[in-house]
Scaffold this motif. Structure first.
Motif, PDB file in Angstrom:
ATOM      1  N   ALA A  94       0.824  -1.206   0.000  1.00  0.00           N
ATOM      2  CA  ALA A  94       0.000   0.000   0.000  1.00  0.00           C
ATOM      3  C   ALA A  94       0.862   1.262   0.000  1.00  0.00           C
ATOM      4  O   ALA A  94       0.545   2.244  -0.694  1.00  0.00           O
ATOM      5  CB  ALA A  94      -0.929   0.000   1.219  1.00  0.00           C
ATOM      6  N   THR A  95       1.967   1.234   0.740  1.00  0.00           N
ATOM      7  CA  THR A  95       2.863   2.389   0.799  1.00  0.00           C
ATOM      8  C   THR A  95       3.508   2.655  -0.555  1.00  0.00           C
ATOM      9  O   THR A  95       3.607   3.805  -1.003  1.00  0.00           O
ATOM     10  CB  THR A  95       3.955   2.162   1.863  1.00  0.00           C
ATOM     11  OG1 THR A  95       3.343   1.959   3.137  1.00  0.00           O
ATOM     12  CG2 THR A  95       4.903   3.339   1.938  1.00  0.00           C
ATOM     13  N   VAL A  96       3.942   1.591  -1.222  1.00  0.00           N
ATOM     14  CA  VAL A  96       4.556   1.735  -2.548  1.00  0.00           C
ATOM     15  C   VAL A  96       3.533   2.284  -3.544  1.00  0.00           C
ATOM     16  O   VAL A  96       3.842   3.184  -4.339  1.00  0.00           O
ATOM     17  CB  VAL A  96       5.120   0.381  -3.030  1.00  0.00           C
ATOM     18  CG1 VAL A  96       5.582   0.475  -4.484  1.00  0.00           C
ATOM     19  CG2 VAL A  96       6.280  -0.063  -2.141  1.00  0.00           C
ATOM     20  N   LEU A  97       2.321   1.773  -3.503  1.00  0.00           N
ATOM     21  CA  LEU A  97       1.293   2.240  -4.431  1.00  0.00           C
ATOM     22  C   LEU A  97       0.906   3.684  -4.154  1.00  0.00           C
ATOM     23  O   LEU A  97       0.670   4.469  -5.086  1.00  0.00           O
ATOM     24  CB  LEU A  97       0.070   1.331  -4.358  1.00  0.00           C
ATOM     25  CG  LEU A  97       0.287  -0.115  -4.825  1.00  0.00           C
ATOM     26  CD1 LEU A  97      -1.004  -0.914  -4.682  1.00  0.00           C
ATOM     27  CD2 LEU A  97       0.787  -0.163  -6.263  1.00  0.00           C
ATOM     28  N   ASP A  98       0.858   4.071  -2.885  1.00  0.00           N
ATOM     29  CA  ASP A  98       0.550   5.465  -2.546  1.00  0.00           C
ATOM     30  C   ASP A  98       1.625   6.404  -3.093  1.00  0.00           C
ATOM     31  O   ASP A  98       1.325   7.516  -3.547  1.00  0.00           O
ATOM     32  CB  ASP A  98       0.446   5.634  -1.031  1.00  0.00           C
ATOM     33  CG  ASP A  98      -0.854   5.077  -0.462  1.00  0.00           C
ATOM     34  OD1 ASP A  98      -1.781   4.828  -1.252  1.00  0.00           O
ATOM     35  OD2 ASP A  98      -0.931   4.880   0.765  1.00  0.00           O
ATOM     36  N   ALA A  99       2.873   5.947  -3.047  1.00  0.00           N
ATOM     37  CA  ALA A  99       3.981   6.803  -3.472  1.00  0.00           C
ATOM     38  C   ALA A  99       4.161   6.839  -4.981  1.00  0.00           C
ATOM     39  O   ALA A  99       4.436   7.903  -5.559  1.00  0.00           O
ATOM     40  CB  ALA A  99       5.272   6.339  -2.804  1.00  0.00           C
TER      41      ALA A  99
END
Length: 273
Positions: A94-99
Motif C-alpha cells: 500500500a505504501t509503494v502504491l501510494d507513493a
C-alpha cells in the motif's frame, strides 16, 4: 555494448537493502541508476547491532541508501518492513502504491543473518530454524503473493528476482536451515514462474557464492581466502556489484525470454547445474 532497457517509468522494490556492504544496497542503487523509482526495505535493526564499520561511518541503514540514490537524482522510498509478517507486507504494498502508483520489479533479497543457525541439525534450536525459514522463504512467498496479485491486476507484466544461494544446491553440513530455505526458494521460483508466465510476469533467482558483504564477517579473512583458493575457479570473492549486475539484467527488457531460472553467480564454483 548497448545499455539495458525497459526501466523507464518502472517501480522496483528491493527487500533487505539497508546494510552498508550488502547485495541489497548494490541492487537498489543499480536499479535506480537504470531508471527505476526504488522502494527499499530494512527490518529496522537497532543501531547497537550495526557492524563497527557502519557505526563508525554514521550509517543510517535504508535512509543512507535512499540518500545515496537521491544524490544522483534517483527516486527512493525507504520503508521499515518485516517481510515475514503478512500484515507488514500488505502495508508495504500500500505504501509503494501510494507513493508511485504501481509496481513492476520485486527483488526478494532480505535474509536472516548468519549465526546461531550454523549448527548440526541435532543441535539446532527449533526457534532458530523457524526464524531462518520465516525470513528466507515465508518472506519471498508473502512478497510474491501480495505484489504478484497487484502485477496481475495491472495487466502489463512484472518481474521477480529472488536472491537465493549456491548453498541451496551444495547443502553443506552445519547449514541445514539456510540451505533448506534457499533450496525451497529455488523451487518457489520455478513454481511461480510457471504460474505467472501467462500474465507476462517473469520469475528468476540468483544463487550467489562467496560475496564480500558484512554477513561474512563472522569468519576470519584468512579462512575465507583459503576457501576461495580451493573452491572458486576465478580465485576471488564476489562483490555485491557482481550480483547487482546480474539482477539488473534479469529485470531488463533484454532478459524478456528468461524465466524460471536459478543462475549461479559464484566465480565458477558450481558448473554442472
Amino acid at each position: 555494448m548497448y545499455p539495458l532497457s525497459g526501466f523507464d517509468g518502472k517501480v522496483a522494490v528491493v527487500t533487505g537493502a539497508g546494510r552498508m556492504r550488502s547485495i541489497g544496497r548494490a541492487i537498489a542503487v543499480e536499479l535506480a541508476k537504470a531508471g527505476c523509482a526504488v522502494a527499499l526495505t530494512g527490518s529496522g535493526r537497532p543501531r547497537e547491532k550495526f557492524p563497527p564499520e557502519e557505526q563508525a561511518a554514521g550509517w543510517r541503514d535504508i535512509e543512507s541508501v535512499a540518500d545515496e540514490i537521491r544524490e544522483f537524482g534517483g527516486q527512493a522510498l525507504p520503508v521499515v518492513s518485516d517481510v515475514a509478517d503478512p500484515v507488514q507486507v500488505d502495508r508495504l504494498l500500500a505504501t509503494v502504491l501510494d507513493a508511485f502508483g504501481r509496481v513492476d520489479i520485486v527483488v526478494n533479497n532480505a535474509a536472516a543473518a548468519r549465526g546461531p543457525d550454523r549448527l548440526p541439525v541435532l543441535d539446532l534450536d527449533v526457534k532458530t530454524w523457524d526464524r531462518v525459514l520465516a525470513v528466507n522463504l515465508r518472506g519471498p512467498f508473502l512478497m510474491t503473493r501480495a505484489f504478484g496479485r497487484r502485477m496481475v491486476e495491472q495487466g502489463d507484466g512484472g518481474i521477480f528476482v529472488n536472491i537465493s544461494s549456491i548453498g541451496g544446491k551444495l547443502s553443506g553440513a552445519g547449514s541445514a536451515a539456510y540451505s533448506a530455505s534457499k533450496a525451497a526458494l529455488q523451487s518457489l521460483t520455478s513454481s511461480t514462474a510457471k504460474e505467472l508466465g501467462e500474465h507476462g510476469i517473469r520469475v528468476n533467482a540468483l544463487c550467489p557464492g562467496v560475496v564480500g558483504t558484512s554477513r561474512l564477517d563472522d569468519v576470519d579473512p584468512a579462512s575465507w581466502a583459503e576457501y576461495v583458493r580451493a573452491q572458486v575457479p576465478l580465485r576471488r570473492v564476489g562483490e555485491p556489484a557482481d550480483i547487482a549486475a546480474a539482477a539488473v539484467f534479469l529485470a531488463s527488457a533484454e532478459a524478456g525470454w528468461v524465466t524460471g531460472q536459478c543462475w549461479n553467480v559464484d566465480g565458477g564454483q558450481l558448473t554442472i547445474r
